[in-house]
Write a protein that holds these residues in place. Sequence first.
Motif, mmCIF file in Angstrom:
data_model
loop_
_atom_site.group_PDB
_atom_site.id
_atom_site.type_symbol
_atom_site.label_atom_id
_atom_site.label_comp_id
_atom_site.label_asym_id
_atom_site.label_seq_id
_atom_site.Cartn_x
_atom_site.Cartn_y
_atom_site.Cartn_z
ATOM 1 N N THR A 198 -8.402 2.110 -5.593
ATOM 2 C CA THR A 198 -8.646 2.099 -4.154
ATOM 3 C C THR A 198 -9.612 0.983 -3.767
ATOM 4 O OG1 THR A 198 -8.236 4.483 -3.957
ATOM 5 C CG2 THR A 198 -9.554 3.452 -2.225
ATOM 6 N N SER A 199 -10.700 0.880 -4.486
ATOM 7 C CA SER A 199 -11.702 -0.137 -4.190
ATOM 8 C C SER A 199 -11.194 -1.553 -4.459
ATOM 9 C CB SER A 199 -12.962 0.129 -5.020
ATOM 10 O OG SER A 199 -13.906 -0.897 -4.844
ATOM 11 N N ARG B 216 0.833 -1.203 0.000
ATOM 12 C CA ARG B 216 0.000 0.000 0.000
ATOM 13 C C ARG B 216 0.868 1.254 0.000
ATOM 14 N NH1 ARG B 216 -2.855 2.421 4.536
ATOM 15 N NH2 ARG B 216 -0.944 2.017 5.709
ATOM 16 N N VAL C 296 -8.419 -2.811 -1.936
ATOM 17 C CA VAL C 296 -8.964 -3.260 -0.652
ATOM 18 C C VAL C 296 -9.538 -4.671 -0.797
ATOM 19 C CG1 VAL C 296 -10.736 -2.858 1.102
ATOM 20 C CG2 VAL C 296 -9.409 -0.939 0.218
ATOM 21 N N ILE D 241 -6.447 0.789 4.607
ATOM 22 C CA ILE D 241 -6.846 -0.618 4.506
ATOM 23 C C ILE D 241 -7.008 -1.215 5.902
ATOM 24 C CG2 ILE D 241 -5.745 -0.967 2.262
ATOM 25 C CD1 ILE D 241 -3.493 -2.470 3.717
ATOM 26 N N THR E 98 -6.556 -7.185 -0.987
ATOM 27 C CA THR E 98 -5.838 -7.411 0.272
ATOM 28 C C THR E 98 -6.713 -8.050 1.349
ATOM 29 O OG1 THR E 98 -6.330 -5.131 0.964
ATOM 30 C CG2 THR E 98 -4.208 -5.529 -0.122
ATOM 31 N N SER E 99 -7.999 -8.223 1.054
ATOM 32 C CA SER E 99 -8.903 -8.849 2.024
ATOM 33 C C SER E 99 -9.226 -10.298 1.650
ATOM 34 C CB SER E 99 -10.211 -8.045 2.112
ATOM 35 O OG SER E 99 -9.960 -6.717 2.517
#
Length: 325
Positions: free
Chosen positions: A297-298, A127, A301, A140, A304-305
């Motif tokens: 950005t969306s 990030r 996230v 995040i 990374t999840s």
Amino acid sequence: MELNVLLYKLLLLSLFWVSASATNSSLSINFYATSCPTAELMVKNTVKSASESDPKIPGRLLRLLFHDCMVEGCDGSVLLEGNGTERTDPANGSLGGFAVVESAKKLLEFFCPETVSCADILALAARDAVVFAGGPMIQIPTGRRDGKVSSASNVRGNIIDTNFGLDEMVQIFSSKGLSLDDLVILSGAHTIGSAHCNTIRDRFQVDPKGNMTLIDTSLDKMYALKLLKQCPVGGSASITINNDPETSFKFDNQYYKNLVSHQGLFQSDSVLFSDERTKTKVVELSNSQDSFFQNWTSSFVKLTSMGVKTDNEGEIRRLCQSLNG
């Protein structure tokens, strides 16, 4: 009446426990606010120092994150060393950035022992790497735990190869819960970083007289000739080329402009513009860096999840390259 009040209180109490349980089992913003308040700052400063010393670091960290999250989820499994681990697969042979993650881990273990996972460090480092390369700052959630499984046999079926067509890429991305738009947006990571020459040699061929013929006709011929000069036939296998020939170390939307100009480095890049299913999104992102950053950005996230371990799953490694003994 008293019975109704009691039942109402029991209902509220049960809802509280359900809510608390859901919160504890998921990632959260500022997860380390109490246990290690300066965790994100320490990772940021480590990445900043490394990036100032070597401008290739941001691209390496971003690629390292992708290769971690696509296999076993974002659990730091790619960081483990040893026979048969993910790192031993040839697809991961050119990965870099490990030393940056280890440096941050060493610092965090000194100030906040056995608290911050290697998986979180890698996600935060990638990030921050994007930010230092000129990209958007993203908040995040954290709270990932480190996985205990790392197997080379799990790599190939989960990693995008540079010669993949769109259907092959969609199959892998959809299996991770990522959309067609996510595929186009996250491919924008190729706006920074580099690759070895052997990843593009199948896009053109050269006869004994040195004449080049395009195998992949979606590639701009003048760009192909430049690539050939950088990657001469018989040249060293260690030679690398920049993913983006225009703004090599800057995180921007130039990648998409390159695709529109038929200057995608990989076949897996070029197909995003040549296929009607993704072409419109490529054009949109090529026309607006703000749109790319908002979309990034969306999707970042979401990336990374993926497949994270939380609560009692996994562990918090003391060293990122090895399981706790």
